[in-house]
Write an enzyme that holds these catalytic residues in place. Structure first.
Site, PDB file in Angstrom:
ATOM      1  N   GLN A   1      -3.741  -0.951  44.179  1.00 38.49           N
ATOM      2  CA  GLN A   1      -4.796  -1.495  44.080  1.00 38.49           C
ATOM      3  C   GLN A   1      -6.228  -0.740  44.843  1.00 38.49           C
ATOM      4  OE1 GLN A   1      -5.083  -5.645  44.342  1.00 38.49           O
ATOM      5  NE2 GLN A   1      -7.423  -5.983  44.768  1.00 38.49           N
TER       6      GLN A   1
ATOM      7  N   HIS B   1      -3.981 -14.648  46.560  1.00 40.65           N
ATOM      8  CA  HIS B   1      -3.778 -13.058  46.026  1.00 40.65           C
ATOM      9  C   HIS B   1      -2.725 -13.488  45.071  1.00 40.65           C
ATOM     10  CE1 HIS B   1      -3.676  -8.958  46.227  1.00 40.65           C
ATOM     11  NE2 HIS B   1      -2.337  -8.803  46.557  1.00 40.65           N
TER      12      HIS B   1
ATOM     13  N   CYS C   1      -6.781  -8.075  41.671  1.00 38.11           N
ATOM     14  CA  CYS C   1      -5.304  -8.208  41.744  1.00 38.11           C
ATOM     15  C   CYS C   1      -4.702  -8.880  40.593  1.00 38.11           C
ATOM     16  CB  CYS C   1      -4.931  -8.887  43.066  1.00 38.11           C
ATOM     17  SG  CYS C   1      -5.569 -10.396  43.320  1.00 38.11           S
TER      18      CYS C   1
ATOM     19  N   TRP D   1      -0.983  -4.336  45.596  1.00 38.91           N
ATOM     20  CA  TRP D   1      -1.432  -3.447  46.613  1.00 38.91           C
ATOM     21  C   TRP D   1      -0.477  -2.424  46.463  1.00 38.91           C
ATOM     22  CZ3 TRP D   1      -3.288  -6.753  51.143  1.00 38.91           C
ATOM     23  CH2 TRP D   1      -4.483  -7.716  50.816  1.00 38.91           C
TER      24      TRP D   1
END
Length: 497
Positions: free
Chosen positions: A84, A246, A90, A272
């Protein structure tokens, strides 16, 4: 069916752009395509995403000017390909991580015969499912960079660009890159597949649903989840390594023997590409020494790539919900694929017909749908735990810009129809004031789709989608899945009155 516009093989042309025609024109003119409908400037990045300093430094560069040997895909798409960037999407990337497991889905989204080599013209296209129809989205390959580096999603392989181009295509569909901030994994999974989804709400002190998640994985379902909200702001990393508020991808569900006792595990991926769980069953946990060498070799990976294992107990403590997306609800009851039948309708609420109150004079004016629930065959059970109907109600936005969309409170009621009324063409207000629904979805606001899974006994029913906003004119998409003997249920069993 193959000629119907809006199918995977014949998608609608998004913004009326014909990929083949535009590509041919660019090749013949020996020029590089520039997309005027999603231009390489700040309007496509969107408002309040980058500060003025960063925005001024953005340069839109084609992959051919970033590296000498660009590729759309290198050795197939993988959940480990990307990381990301400076964009809070996300939820979108967690969904990408899920679909990389299934080549057939990736091939639907990324059409074949695209490359940076033969007849390269700076033009690509991708396909998404949007509110009942597949759309083909054309983009140019100019990507936003600062100091020569991609500022949004980027590949860990320097010359691979499918994630960045896919993100750009989805940003175009949603209005801008800024329109991709914040969302639910289920939303992206729906847009990638058009399949049914179901959300499981997790309880911190009651670990459950592992068996259902295991069945979902066995039926090749796509799964994502969201971490719990804390007192801190979004994307705050906790001491245990979990990032609050998240989205993650669920990449596996597995059971191991630890010191002779069965342990239920869930594997997750942080989009991520880093920041992993640090507790029990993490990569450095001594608990891995208590399992067989075979399981340790098969399951344990010490790479810092954002993927990790955790126990079902810890999973439920740290995560709030699981989104499961599948071709049919078969994973919910482990029934046969052939036993589930689907019917879909695209309709509208018209002005002065939207009302939540069945005591009012407008509720009966909402669209009404017959639904027949047939008798179960001899191999099916009539126990109260056997849920045989899944209903999805999705509202269609009026604005192309996702951040400007106001999702209205929507829901649906299900009424049983007595035998003496089965010849009724339309049910009047008096029916609804004198009848109580046998099932009713909670009225939900802030979400584009309401999904409920429940049991109905054999008989005839009426489904009425509604919204609590008076005088609202809006389009919606209704999907009904019914589990019954294949020979006793047809799409005509659920129809608009």
């Amino acid at each position: 069916m193959g000629n119907t516009v809006g199918t995977p093989t014949n998608p609608q042309k998004f913004l009326d752009q014909d990929y083949e025609e535009l590509r041919r024109d660019s090749v013949e003119s020996k020029s590089r395509f520039v997309d005027e409908t999603f231009p390489p400037d700040k309007s496509s990045i969107g408002q309040n995403l980058l500060d003025n300093d960063k925005m001024a430094r953005v340069k839109w560069i084609r992959p051919t000017n970033m590296v000498k040997d660009p590729y759309l895909v290198v050795k197939g798409e993988s959940r480990f390909d990307f990381a990301q960037g400076d964009l809070g999407d996300c939820w979108f990337l967690a969904a990408i991580g899920a679909i990389t497991f299934q080549k057939d889905i990736m091939d639907e989204i990324i059409p074949e015969n695209q490359s940076f080599s033969k007849d390269y013209a700076g033009i690509f296209h991708f396909r998404f499912w949007r509110f009942g129809k597949w759309v083909d989205v054309v983009i140019d390959d100019k990507l936003p960079t600062i100091n020569g580096k991609l500022i949004f999603v980027h590949c860990k392989t320097r010359n691979e660009f499918w994630p960045a181009l896919l993100e750009k295509a989805y940003a175009k569909v949603c209005g801008s890159y800024a329109d991709l901030r914040d969302g639910l994994v289920s939303e992206a999974l729906r847009d990638f597949t058009g399949r049914v989804f179901f959300t499981l709400t997790l309880e911190p002190d009651r670990p459950k649903y592992w068996s259902l998640m295991k069945r979902a994985a066995q039926h090749r379902s796509l799964m994502g989840c969201g971490s719990r909200h804390g007192a801190t702001s979004a994307n705050t990393e906790l001491p245990n390594g979990i990032v609050e508020r998240h989205a993650y991808t669920i990449t596996d569900v597995h059971k191991v023997l630890s010191n002779g006792e069965s342990v239920k595990l869930v594997r997750l991926l942080n989009p991520w590409g880093r920041k992993e769980w640090k507790g029990q069953w993490s990569a450095r946990s001594p608990l891995w020494k208590t399992v067989s060498a075979e399981d340790r070799t098969k399951l344990l990976d010490s790479k810092e790539d954002g993927e990790f294992w955790m126990s079902m107990e810890d999973f439920c403590r740290n995560f709030a919900h699981v989104d499961i997306c599948c071709r049919s609800p078969v994973f919910l009851d482990d029934s046969s694929e052939n036993s589930w039948t689907r019917v879909m309708y695209e309709e509208r609420w018209e002005k002065e017909t939207a009302s939540i109150s069945r005591d009012g004079q407008t509720f009966w004016m909402n669209p009404q749908y017959w639904m027949k629930v047939p008798h179960l065959d001899e191999n099916q059970t009539e126990s109260q735990s056997h849920r045989n109907v899944l209903v999805s109600l999705m509202q269609e936005p009026k604005s192309r810009h996702r951040r400007l969309v106001q999702n209205h409170p929507i829901g649906f009621s299900v009424f049983m129809v007595p035998p003496e009324l089965r010849d009724q063409k339309t049910f009047p207000a008096s029916f609804f004031t004198s009848s109580s629904p046998v099932k009713e979805s909670p009225l939900k606001s802030g979400t584009r789709e309401v999904v409920e899974f429940f049991r109905l006994r054999p008989g005839w029913y009426l489904i009425v989608p509604f919204t609590s906003i008076p005088n609202l004119t809006a389009s919606f998409f209704l999907t009904v899945h019914t589990n019954a003997a294949e020979s006793s249920f047809t799409p005509e069993s659920c129809r608009l009155l």
